[in-house]
Write an enzyme that holds these catalytic residues in place. Sequence first.
Site, PDB file in Angstrom:
ATOM      1  N   SER A 252      13.051  -5.354  14.945  1.00 26.76           N
ATOM      2  CA  SER A 252      12.873  -4.898  16.321  1.00 26.76           C
ATOM      3  C   SER A 252      13.556  -5.854  17.304  1.00 26.76           C
ATOM      4  CB  SER A 252      11.382  -4.821  16.639  1.00 26.76           C
ATOM      5  OG  SER A 252      10.825  -6.106  16.506  1.00 26.76           O
TER       6      SER A 252
ATOM      7  N   GLU B 168      27.281  -4.257  10.075  1.00 27.20           N
ATOM      8  CA  GLU B 168      27.111  -4.081   8.646  1.00 27.20           C
ATOM      9  C   GLU B 168      28.067  -2.976   8.216  1.00 27.20           C
ATOM     10  OE1 GLU B 168      22.643  -3.833   8.307  1.00 27.20           O
ATOM     11  OE2 GLU B 168      23.014  -5.840   7.499  1.00 27.20           O
TER      12      GLU B 168
ATOM     13  N   GLY C 132      14.427  -8.205   6.259  1.00 23.99           N
ATOM     14  CA  GLY C 132      14.479  -6.741   6.326  1.00 23.99           C
ATOM     15  C   GLY C 132      13.298  -6.089   7.016  1.00 23.99           C
ATOM     16  N   ALA C 133      13.544  -4.897   7.555  1.00 23.29           N
ATOM     17  CA  ALA C 133      12.479  -4.030   8.076  1.00 23.29           C
ATOM     18  C   ALA C 133      11.961  -3.148   6.940  1.00 23.29           C
ATOM     19  CB  ALA C 133      13.033  -3.179   9.225  1.00 23.29           C
TER      20      ALA C 133
ATOM     21  N   ASN D 184      11.767   0.285   6.790  1.00 21.46           N
ATOM     22  CA  ASN D 184      12.117   1.707   6.701  1.00 21.46           C
ATOM     23  C   ASN D 184      13.127   2.030   5.600  1.00 21.46           C
ATOM     24  OD1 ASN D 184      14.070   0.322   8.122  1.00 21.46           O
ATOM     25  ND2 ASN D 184      14.491   1.988   9.537  1.00 21.46           N
TER      26      ASN D 184
ATOM     27  N   CYS E 121      16.320   3.407  12.985  1.00 18.44           N
ATOM     28  CA  CYS E 121      16.691   2.686  14.205  1.00 18.44           C
ATOM     29  C   CYS E 121      17.695   3.446  15.062  1.00 18.44           C
ATOM     30  CB  CYS E 121      17.279   1.344  13.817  1.00 18.44           C
ATOM     31  SG  CYS E 121      18.567   1.524  12.584  1.00 18.44           S
TER      32      CYS E 121
ATOM     33  N   ILE F 135       0.837  -1.205   0.000  1.00 17.55           N
ATOM     34  CA  ILE F 135       0.000   0.000   0.000  1.00 17.55           C
ATOM     35  C   ILE F 135       0.867   1.248   0.000  1.00 17.55           C
ATOM     36  CG2 ILE F 135      -1.593   1.314   1.495  1.00 17.55           C
ATOM     37  CD1 ILE F 135      -2.730  -1.514   2.240  1.00 17.55           C
TER      38      ILE F 135
ATOM     39  N   GLU G 139      20.595  -6.508  13.652  1.00 20.83           N
ATOM     40  CA  GLU G 139      20.557  -5.037  13.619  1.00 20.83           C
ATOM     41  C   GLU G 139      19.194  -4.624  14.154  1.00 20.83           C
ATOM     42  OE1 GLU G 139      22.902  -3.113  12.977  1.00 20.83           O
ATOM     43  OE2 GLU G 139      24.330  -4.306  11.823  1.00 20.83           O
TER      44      GLU G 139
ATOM     45  N   PRO H 184      12.250  -7.489  19.965  1.00 17.45           N
ATOM     46  CA  PRO H 184      11.529  -8.754  20.205  1.00 17.45           C
ATOM     47  C   PRO H 184      11.700  -9.755  19.058  1.00 17.45           C
ATOM     48  CG  PRO H 184      10.103  -6.873  20.681  1.00 17.45           C
ATOM     49  CD  PRO H 184      11.356  -6.325  20.069  1.00 17.45           C
TER      50      PRO H 184
HETATM   51  P1  NDP Z   1      10.018  -6.332  12.911  1.00 11.15           P
HETATM   52  O1  NDP Z   1      10.970  -6.824  13.910  1.00 11.15           O
HETATM   53  O2  NDP Z   1       8.577  -6.388  13.188  1.00 11.15           O
HETATM   54  O3  NDP Z   1      10.231  -7.124  11.529  1.00 11.15           O
HETATM   55  C1  NDP Z   1      11.484  -7.230  10.909  1.00 11.15           C
HETATM   56  C2  NDP Z   1      11.438  -8.354   9.882  1.00 11.15           C
HETATM   57  O4  NDP Z   1      11.404  -9.612  10.554  1.00 11.15           O
HETATM   58  C3  NDP Z   1      10.199  -8.323   9.003  1.00 11.15           C
HETATM   59  O5  NDP Z   1      10.544  -8.739   7.700  1.00 11.15           O
HETATM   60  C4  NDP Z   1       9.304  -9.329   9.686  1.00 11.15           C
HETATM   61  O6  NDP Z   1       8.290  -9.842   8.871  1.00 11.15           O
HETATM   62  C5  NDP Z   1      10.293 -10.384  10.096  1.00 11.15           C
HETATM   63  N1  NDP Z   1       9.845 -11.260  11.172  1.00 11.15           N
HETATM   64  C6  NDP Z   1       8.878 -11.056  12.116  1.00 11.15           C
HETATM   65  N2  NDP Z   1       8.794 -12.108  12.956  1.00 11.15           N
HETATM   66  C7  NDP Z   1       9.739 -12.999  12.567  1.00 11.15           C
HETATM   67  C8  NDP Z   1      10.174 -14.287  13.054  1.00 11.15           C
HETATM   68  N3  NDP Z   1       9.624 -14.868  14.118  1.00 11.15           N
HETATM   69  N4  NDP Z   1      11.181 -14.900  12.398  1.00 11.15           N
HETATM   70  C9  NDP Z   1      11.778 -14.322  11.336  1.00 11.15           C
HETATM   71  N5  NDP Z   1      11.410 -13.126  10.825  1.00 11.15           N
HETATM   72  C10 NDP Z   1      10.413 -12.459  11.427  1.00 11.15           C
HETATM   73  O7  NDP Z   1      10.492  -4.856  12.574  1.00 11.15           O
HETATM   74  P2  NDP Z   1       9.769  -3.754  11.688  1.00 11.15           P
HETATM   75  O8  NDP Z   1       9.643  -4.240  10.284  1.00 11.15           O
HETATM   76  O9  NDP Z   1       8.568  -3.309  12.422  1.00 11.15           O
HETATM   77  O10 NDP Z   1      10.892  -2.611  11.697  1.00 11.15           O
HETATM   78  C11 NDP Z   1      11.035  -1.718  12.727  1.00 11.15           C
HETATM   79  C12 NDP Z   1      12.129  -2.148  13.679  1.00 11.15           C
HETATM   80  O11 NDP Z   1      13.344  -2.388  12.995  1.00 11.15           O
HETATM   81  C13 NDP Z   1      12.431  -1.098  14.699  1.00 11.15           C
HETATM   82  O12 NDP Z   1      12.515  -1.639  15.990  1.00 11.15           O
HETATM   83  C14 NDP Z   1      13.788  -0.571  14.286  1.00 11.15           C
HETATM   84  O13 NDP Z   1      14.523  -0.037  15.320  1.00 11.15           O
HETATM   85  C15 NDP Z   1      14.421  -1.767  13.674  1.00 11.15           C
HETATM   86  N6  NDP Z   1      15.431  -1.363  12.722  1.00 11.15           N
HETATM   87  C16 NDP Z   1      16.760  -1.571  13.039  1.00 11.15           C
HETATM   88  C17 NDP Z   1      17.753  -1.140  12.185  1.00 11.15           C
HETATM   89  C18 NDP Z   1      19.194  -1.390  12.490  1.00 11.15           C
HETATM   90  O14 NDP Z   1      20.010  -1.395  11.571  1.00 11.15           O
HETATM   91  N7  NDP Z   1      19.595  -1.612  13.720  1.00 11.15           N
HETATM   92  C19 NDP Z   1      17.430  -0.437  10.944  1.00 11.15           C
HETATM   93  C20 NDP Z   1      16.030  -0.309  10.702  1.00 11.15           C
HETATM   94  C21 NDP Z   1      15.073  -0.758  11.580  1.00 11.15           C
HETATM   95  P3  NDP Z   1       6.884  -9.046   8.882  1.00 11.15           P
HETATM   96  O15 NDP Z   1       7.176  -7.720   8.281  1.00 11.15           O
HETATM   97  O16 NDP Z   1       5.974  -9.843   8.086  1.00 11.15           O
HETATM   98  O17 NDP Z   1       6.470  -8.936  10.341  1.00 11.15           O
END
Ligand code: NDP
Length: 485
Positions: A226, A459, A147-148, A150, A281, A25, A247, A228
């Site tokens: 994230s 990285e 990947g996340a 952002n 992040c 979207i 990360e 968790p």
């Molecule tokens: P999430 O942790 O929700 O998701 C990250 C990725 O992991 C997504 O592709 C997600 O899929 C996937 N995922 C979720 N659950 C599982 C699992 N049990 N096993 C394997 N993969 C899984 O993060 P967001 O996408 O919400 O991104 C935001 C977060 O990322 C923030 O906390 C931010 O700080 C962090 N971040 C860290 C960075 C860094 O370099 N340190 C850079 C950018 C962001 P799905 O999308 O389907 O849930």
Amino acid sequence: MHVQASHFIDGDYAEDTDGRAFDSINPATGEVIATLHAATPAIIERAMAAAERAQREWASWLPVERARVLRRASDLMRERNDALAKLETLDTGKAIQETLVADPASGADALEWFSAQAAGLSGESVPLAEGFAYTKREPLGVCVGIGAWNYPIQIASWKAAPALACGNAMVFKPSEMTPLSALKLAEILMEAGAPKGLFNVVQGFGDVGAALSTHAKTAKVSLTGSVPTGGKVYAAAASGMRHATMELGGKSPMVVFEDADLEDAIGGAMLGNFYSTGQICSNGTRVFVQKSILEAFLTRLAERTKTIRLGDPLDPETHLGPLISEEQRRKVLFYVEAGKSEGARLVTGGGVPEGEAFAKGAYIEPTVFADVTDDMTIAREEIFGPVMSVLAFDTEEEVIARANDTPFGLAAGVFTRDLARGHRVADALEAGICWINTYNLTPVEIPFGGVKQSGFGRENGRAAMEFYSQLKTVQVALGKVDSPY
Ligand code: NDP
């Protein structure tokens, strides 16, 4: 938007409509820009098998041959910068003035820089009493990238470039909210001459990420996400003794001393809280300002924050687009309410902008809170939106202790004209990366990553090569075998 198919496997687009359908979207308009299908077990198996095959071939190439492919890929990415930036803006809602300079450009930088690292890959030689030993860096095998949402193409490239440079293959799962640009990276790598199957993209939700993380063919998992999710993925990787890079998120401190260049410090604080609509992040979301300059800092910060232009992210004049989703806006607004109810002073922003231009997107005003104390929810939890917390401090010793009082440790910043203090404070701050008199710059040449709950592994920089390879030691004897038997 026409998407050829959901996945990219073994050098081509692939589809399996049995997978759960989901929409990508445009966060600025709410429009569906593509409908895709999550990977089924059959798709995952195909991707892993293709990656395993391609990796064997790729690892047999000379490093300089691998380097050429990465270098060509970086050129292609730069040639396509404008189209890729537009795609990223449509998928993420981030302003085009950012994506034109920061997203594919940073991906291209990674491909280019790691091509040089590939060509220069070498080990060390160790002289011994009767002979010598040498070490060599060997690939891990099939690496999984997750990947996340952002920085979709940047995250995919930051993982793929060092992985491929070291002779690995990759299966990458983008966030289901931003599934599109990783497919373009796959196209580019194939056009650049990579073996089919070297870089594969499979779409899906957390369950697909989990299936990849525990797959028997997976040698390493690199997650950007994230804390968790990091805990779950790290545990899954550990179950098979797989390598891992995490990360994760943060609640990073930025410390502004009274001798700092005020305009620079304010600029750093704004970039470190509002860029990408605050969805970064490493953002410096706890801005500690020395009391003697606090009111001057806040007055000028409020003035400059009010000049930020919100709007259509495709308009080159727009500074801030919407957040990634309505759900993310609800989360950010929850934190804004928590800030108010726990006694923080709202300096500017805090609301949802009104008017037709903002009606369909998850827009939110850039927000500054003052009088924030260490125990408040907004000072402790990652918000992932454009919300800055300003905290007052008196002494260096005090601010270091308070800045470090967090389970996170991704980034930190210090603004001061006192060179010795800059280094002293950077030394004392518990963070994977510290900036002095700047904030949030991540050139590919320098390692990036966290400590404490913000993760581990790095990285970028030469350090990334260590996290995508394993060391083999070979000892060579030049004398006879001295055996008592
Ligand atoms: P999430 O942790 O929700 O998701 C990250 C990725 O992991 C997504 O592709 C997600 O899929 C996937 N995922 C979720 N659950 C599982 C699992 N049990 N096993 C394997 N993969 C899984 O993060 P967001 O996408 O919400 O991104 C935001 C977060 O990322 C923030 O906390 C931010 O700080 C962090 N971040 C860290 C960075 C860094 O370099 N340190 C850079 C950018 C962001 P799905 O999308 O389907 O849930």
